[in-house]
Design a protein around this motif. Structure first.
Motif, PDB file in Angstrom:
ATOM      1  N   UNK A   5      61.326 -44.002  59.029  1.00  0.00           N
ATOM      2  CA  UNK A   5      60.396 -44.417  57.975  1.00  0.00           C
ATOM      3  C   UNK A   5      59.351 -43.335  57.711  1.00  0.00           C
ATOM      4  N   UNK A   6      58.698 -42.850  58.762  1.00  0.00           N
ATOM      5  CA  UNK A   6      57.659 -41.828  58.588  1.00  0.00           C
ATOM      6  C   UNK A   6      58.261 -40.508  58.118  1.00  0.00           C
ATOM      7  N   UNK A   7      59.504 -40.254  58.494  1.00  0.00           N
ATOM      8  CA  UNK A   7      60.184 -39.038  58.045  1.00  0.00           C
ATOM      9  C   UNK A   7      60.407 -39.066  56.540  1.00  0.00           C
ATOM     10  N   UNK A   8      60.913 -40.213  56.016  1.00  0.00           N
ATOM     11  CA  UNK A   8      61.165 -40.274  54.570  1.00  0.00           C
ATOM     12  C   UNK A   8      59.872 -40.213  53.773  1.00  0.00           C
ATOM     13  N   UNK A   9      58.795 -40.797  54.317  1.00  0.00           N
ATOM     14  CA  UNK A   9      57.504 -40.721  53.647  1.00  0.00           C
ATOM     15  C   UNK A   9      56.996 -39.279  53.616  1.00  0.00           C
ATOM     16  N   UNK A  10      57.156 -38.577  54.729  1.00  0.00           N
ATOM     17  CA  UNK A  10      56.736 -37.181  54.783  1.00  0.00           C
ATOM     18  C   UNK A  10      57.566 -36.287  53.883  1.00  0.00           C
ATOM     19  N   UNK A  11      58.859 -36.541  53.813  1.00  0.00           N
ATOM     20  CA  UNK A  11      59.733 -35.763  52.926  1.00  0.00           C
ATOM     21  C   UNK A  11      59.334 -35.963  51.473  1.00  0.00           C
ATOM     22  N   UNK A  12      59.015 -37.207  51.116  1.00  0.00           N
ATOM     23  CA  UNK A  12      58.600 -37.485  49.742  1.00  0.00           C
ATOM     24  C   UNK A  12      57.312 -36.750  49.403  1.00  0.00           C
ATOM     25  N   UNK A  51      64.324 -41.441  47.103  1.00  0.00           N
ATOM     26  CA  UNK A  51      65.013 -41.012  45.891  1.00  0.00           C
ATOM     27  C   UNK A  51      64.388 -41.592  44.619  1.00  0.00           C
ATOM     28  N   UNK A  52      64.240 -42.899  44.552  1.00  0.00           N
ATOM     29  CA  UNK A  52      63.661 -43.518  43.358  1.00  0.00           C
ATOM     30  C   UNK A  52      62.249 -42.983  43.097  1.00  0.00           C
TER      31      UNK A  52
END
Length: 232
Positions: A129-136, A96-97
């Motif tokens: 962790x890898x999911x949020x990085x990929x979403x970003x 988010x940030x």
């Protein structure tokens, strides 16, 4: 006229090194650091007078929109599950940030966005962790940046304020293990090495002036830099 660079996550293992290297580059006139707490600036270091430190409340980022008026945004922000406490809190920082800072930079006409992501980042990953990085990565690619550089390092080594036992053990075991066939792609890299590559990418891009057409194109130049390229 030189460039203005914004560094978010300027006190982290990559951000700290990147600020120092950008300050030493003659092509950069100003390095704007976005932090939650006052940044300690060593006046004895070359180019330290280029630093402008903005203290922000990340929960109210939009109130600091003017701080993102620059040419380059380097997003090095990140936390760990241990420090964040919960996956939701980690997503707040790592997704988010970071997305909101990217949106503010895009709205301010920043022409080059640089993101420190992670090797293996994938929005469909079973790893939170890898999911949020990929979403970003997917979200920022949809913003109107003429140039996007996505950096995907492996385990980052460097001086940190907090002690990380797992990272310390990995830093000792991985280098010899990664000499084995098939494991090279998992070898760790230092924050200084990642910062050096980012600085070079930023300076190369800043030497080429974006045309009006490229400013209007979405995702015209998205480039990934994976582990092997970061050692160049």
């Amino acid at each position: 006229m030189g460039q203005r660079a914004v560094v978010v996550g300027a006190t982290g293992v990559v951000g700290r090194e990147l600020v120092e290297q950008l300050c030493q580059a003659p092509q950069i006139d100003e390095v704007i650091t976005i932090t939650r707490r006052p940044m300690v600036i060593d006046s004895n270091k070359v180019g330290s007078d280029k630093i402008t430190n903005h203290l922000v409340n990340f929960d109210n980022l939009e109130a600091y929109a003017n701080a993102f008026n620059a040419d380059i945004l380097c997003s090095c922000l990140g936390t760990t599950l241990k420090l964040a406490g919960t996956i939701e809190r980690q997503r707040l920082v790592d997704l988010d940030y970071q997305y909101r800072t990217a949106k503010l930079a895009s709205d301010n006409g920043v022409t080059h966005y640089m993101l420190v992501s992670s090797s293996g980042a994938n929005p469909d990953s079973s790893s939170a962790y890898l999911k949020m990085k990929g979403e970003l990565e997917e979200k920022v690619k949809a913003l109107n940046f003429p140039n996007i550089s996505i950096i995907q390092p492996s385990l980052l080594l460097g001086e940190r304020k907090e002690f990380r036992l797992g990272e310390k053990v990995a830093s000792l075991l991985l280098p010899p293990l990664c000499r084995l066939p098939g494991l090279k792609r998992y070898r760790p890299i230092t924050g200084k090495q990642v910062a050096a590559k980012m600085c070079n990418i930023a300076l190369q891009a800043s030497s080429v002036e974006s045309s009006q057409e490229s400013r209007a194109a979405v995702n015209s130049k998205v480039r990934y830099y994976r582990l092997d390229e970061l050692f160049d």
